[in-house]
Structures are given as structure tokens and as C-alpha cells.
Design a protein around this motif. Sequence first.
Motif, PDB file in Angstrom:
ATOM      1  N   ASP A  98       0.876  -1.176   0.000  1.00  0.00           N
ATOM      2  CA  ASP A  98       0.000   0.000   0.000  1.00  0.00           C
ATOM      3  C   ASP A  98       0.909   1.221   0.000  1.00  0.00           C
ATOM      4  N   THR A 101       0.087   3.863   3.065  1.00  0.00           N
ATOM      5  CA  THR A 101       0.414   3.496   4.445  1.00  0.00           C
ATOM      6  C   THR A 101       1.735   2.750   4.562  1.00  0.00           C
ATOM      7  N   GLU A 103       2.112  -0.334   4.173  1.00  0.00           N
ATOM      8  CA  GLU A 103       1.849  -1.676   4.694  1.00  0.00           C
ATOM      9  C   GLU A 103       2.128  -2.670   3.575  1.00  0.00           C
ATOM     10  N   ASP A 105       1.973  -6.859   2.312  1.00  0.00           N
ATOM     11  CA  ASP A 105       1.375  -8.183   2.537  1.00  0.00           C
ATOM     12  C   ASP A 105       1.961  -9.130   1.502  1.00  0.00           C
TER      13      ASP A 105
END
Length: 109
Positions: A98, A101, A103, A105
Motif C-alpha cells: 500500500d 500506508t 503496509e 502483505d
Amino acid sequence: MPDIGHHAYAIGIIPRDGDPNVGHPPRDKILHKDELGAYIVPYSKDAEPFDLAQLSARNHLGGTMFPCQWTPKFNPTYLEIEEHFGGFNFGGGNGQLDLETMEFDWACG
């Protein structure tokens, strides 16, 4: 492979024409069923007119997400990479970053 001895390749970018999910946060019918908004889930009846499956297994910025296991609740601006991103092999699966942000995964394929 470049003559200089490493296996890294430059990353290019082209428009993802025909992807109706550009600008929409990726969502999943199971995990985010009440929050799909305008996002069209790949491999669904709604996706058939767009042939979204053709976009699978390609590194890309935003649009339709094709995670190996589940769809993270990310913003519309994300980078999805496959195991072969930039000439490197990450050992199977794919990941999403992302860009708002930061982030990350990763899921094994």
C-alpha cells in the motif's frame, strides 16, 4: 540478462487499459462484503464483461488485485508484485504494498 553480471532488470510501466477497478480500493466478497463500493471482484459474474482474468499475474500499480490468499484492505494506490518482479525470484506467491500506508502483505502461491 544484463552483461554486467547481475540479474536485476529495470521496471517499466504501461497503462492498464480496460481495468474498471483503477481508482477503487481492492476488496474481497468474503472479507469486505459490505464494503465493496464500486470495486468489481475478479472471477465474479460482474467481472465477466471486462475479462479481468487477463490481467492476472502481472506486476502493476492499482486496479484489480489478484492476491494468492486474501485481499488486504488497502488503498487504491498500491503496488502488486509477482514472484518474478525485477528479474528476482521471491520463491513463490505475490505481494502487495500500500503506497499510502507502506503496509506490505505477502502470500505464498
